[in-house]
Scaffold this motif. Sequence first.
Motif, PDB file in Angstrom:
ATOM      1  N   ARG A  33       0.837  -1.203   0.000  1.00  0.00           N
ATOM      2  CA  ARG A  33       0.000   0.000   0.000  1.00  0.00           C
ATOM      3  C   ARG A  33       0.871   1.252   0.000  1.00  0.00           C
ATOM      4  N   ALA A  34       1.986   1.191   0.721  1.00  0.00           N
ATOM      5  CA  ALA A  34       2.891   2.336   0.767  1.00  0.00           C
ATOM      6  C   ALA A  34       3.453   2.646  -0.625  1.00  0.00           C
ATOM      7  N   GLN A  35       3.786   1.620  -1.379  1.00  0.00           N
ATOM      8  CA  GLN A  35       4.310   1.831  -2.730  1.00  0.00           C
ATOM      9  C   GLN A  35       3.251   2.434  -3.646  1.00  0.00           C
ATOM     10  N   VAL A  36       2.023   1.945  -3.522  1.00  0.00           N
ATOM     11  CA  VAL A  36       0.936   2.489  -4.334  1.00  0.00           C
ATOM     12  C   VAL A  36       0.698   3.947  -3.945  1.00  0.00           C
ATOM     13  N   ALA A  37       0.708   4.235  -2.661  1.00  0.00           N
ATOM     14  CA  ALA A  37       0.524   5.607  -2.191  1.00  0.00           C
ATOM     15  C   ALA A  37       1.588   6.525  -2.787  1.00  0.00           C
ATOM     16  N   GLU A  38       2.827   6.073  -2.790  1.00  0.00           N
ATOM     17  CA  GLU A  38       3.909   6.880  -3.348  1.00  0.00           C
ATOM     18  C   GLU A  38       3.673   7.140  -4.838  1.00  0.00           C
TER      19      GLU A  38
END
Length: 84
Positions: A33-38
């Motif tokens: 999720r953190a990668q998608v958020a970035e």
Amino acid sequence: MMTLDDLAYHNALAFQELKDGLIHARRDAGFTRAQVAERLGLEESAVVAIESEGSNQTISTMRAYATAVHAKVTITVETVEVEK
């Protein structure tokens, strides 16, 4: 022939299936999720909100999410007869 209520229910399920499919695509691609958020320029909490059941996202948000997780989306629209 469908009632308007049946049609609304069907459409709600179809959009939930779209969201579920995109979540599966994210996981299959190995993105957090953190990668998608970035990739989306958002905080991770925003991605959690996008993925939460019952959230009502815009088509443009879902399109951006799909692109961020490398998912190709195909949508079919058909007219149906509705009881009067």
